[in-house]
Design an enzyme around this catalytic site. Structure first.
Site, short mmCIF file in Angstrom:
data_model
loop_
_atom_site.label_atom_id
_atom_site.label_comp_id
_atom_site.label_asym_id
_atom_site.label_seq_id
_atom_site.Cartn_x
_atom_site.Cartn_y
_atom_site.Cartn_z
CG ASP A 130 -2.01 1.05 1.15
OD1 ASP A 130 -2.40 1.41 0.04
OD2 ASP A 130 -2.45 1.51 2.21
CB CYS A 184 -21.13 -8.83 -5.20
SG CYS A 184 -19.59 -8.40 -4.34
CB CYS A 187 -25.57 -8.44 -2.11
SG CYS A 187 -25.35 -7.75 -0.45
CB CYS A 190 -21.25 -2.67 0.68
SG CYS A 190 -21.29 -2.99 -1.10
CB CYS A 194 -22.29 4.46 2.04
SG CYS A 194 -21.11 5.83 2.04
CB CYS A 210 -15.01 7.74 1.25
SG CYS A 210 -14.54 6.30 2.22
CB CYS A 237 -16.03 4.55 7.80
SG CYS A 237 -17.74 3.98 7.66
CB CYS A 240 -19.08 -0.44 2.95
SG CYS A 240 -17.28 -0.31 2.83
CB CYS A 244 -19.76 -7.45 3.46
SG CYS A 244 -19.36 -8.62 2.14
#
Length: 308
Positions: A130, A184, A187, A190, A194, A210, A237, A240, A244
């Protein structure tokens, strides 16, 4: 693939698990599948003030420019989920930041994995957690470490999304895994949860809305009209991810570095901290990212929300 490649591949998998990673997948070191979409995302302004995401785009969209001769990408996952019985004082902080800074946890292990490849196969390697110009999620999804969900997180059927991703580019010719299908389905949990409506479409996040971006990456004041939506969140946060379905059976981490060493002091205490006190209290954690000023800003908003 040759027997030599197969043997080296299995040794890499075994070494990765031995180093404490929870999963490993290997893919080709080719340009990321969604590179063009990423470029359009940046051009649309969805990255907000994270201008660094638009820099070194040539390398970000071609691993071979980061490591000439790169043939494979070894992608690893480290589960950080602390379970529902964890210290509730940390609930206003995204789970990934409860323990030690994940860069410090992941990078030395990736470097040891690279050393294994260099010694066993004479390969050159470059490790990223990252930090570099790498589309980690895209490369990891193609390698089979998971699929990219509608909330843009990487999802694995056994781990959910509560895991860190590490990427190791290597010139070694390894056996590649198959990508996982998107599971997914229909669905929307998520997307609908938000509070800032940061998802402009499935798989498309407007970072400027966000909560994680606003409380961590954004510098300066947060627009007053967004204060109420921040609720109790002081750093990041998890909404989301929390809703799930794939996270309902996520295993609890085995990694002690992901467990908080002490309770979170709370908004009032953070608001009262000097810069030096803040750096000392949160040394070695991801909470240093917004700096003391950013965390005091967040704490003030949360306290005002509690009073309203």
């Amino acid at each position: 693939m040759t027997l030599v490649s197969a043997t080296l591949t299995e040794s890499v998998r075994a070494r990765a698990i031995e180093l404490g990673f929870d999963n490993v997948a290997i893919g080709p070191a080719e340009p990321p599948e969604h590179g063009p979409e990423f470029a359009r995302w940046v051009e649309a302004g969805y990255a907000g003030t994270m201008a660094y995401l638009g820099r070194r785009s040539g390398e970000r969209l071609d691993p071979g420019r980061l490591l000439p001769g790169a043939a494979s990408v070894v992608c690893v996952a480290l589960n950080y989920y602390q379970g529902e019985a964890a210290d509730p004082s940390w609930e206003p902080v995204a789970r990934y930041a409860w323990g030690r800074d994940y860069h410090e946890v992941m990078t030395p292990r990736l470097e040891r994995l690279a050393a294994h490849l260099e010694e066993a196969g004479g390969a050159r390697c470059r490790a990223y957690v990252d930090t570099g110009p790498v589309l980690e999620r895209d490369l990891a999804a193609r390698a089979g470490l998971g699929w990219i969900g509608k909330n843009t997180m990487l999802l694995h059927p056994a781990l959910g999304s509560w895991f860190f991703i590490g990427v190791l580019l290597t010139t070694a010719e390894l056996c590649h895994d198959r990508a996982l299908p998107d599971r997914c389905g229909s669905c929307r949990a998520c997307l609908d949860v938000c509070p800032t409506q940061a998802f402009v479409a499935p798989y498309v996040l407007d970072a400027r809305r966000c909560i994680s971006y606003l409380t961590i990456e954004h510098r300066g004041d947060i627009e007053p009209e967004r204060h109420a939506a921040l609720g109790r969140w002081q750093f990041g946060c998890d909404l989301c991810q929390s809703v799930c379905p794939w996270n309902k059976k996520a295993p609890v981490t085995r990694e002690r570095a992901c467990i908080p060493a002490s309770p979170y002091p709370g908004a009032e205490a953070v608001l009262a901290m000097s810069d030096d006190e803040f750096r000392t209290r949160f040394a070695g954690t991801a909470l240093l990212r917004p700096k003391a000023a950013g965390m005091r800003r967040n704490a003030a908003i949360v306290l005002a929300n509690a009073e309203s």
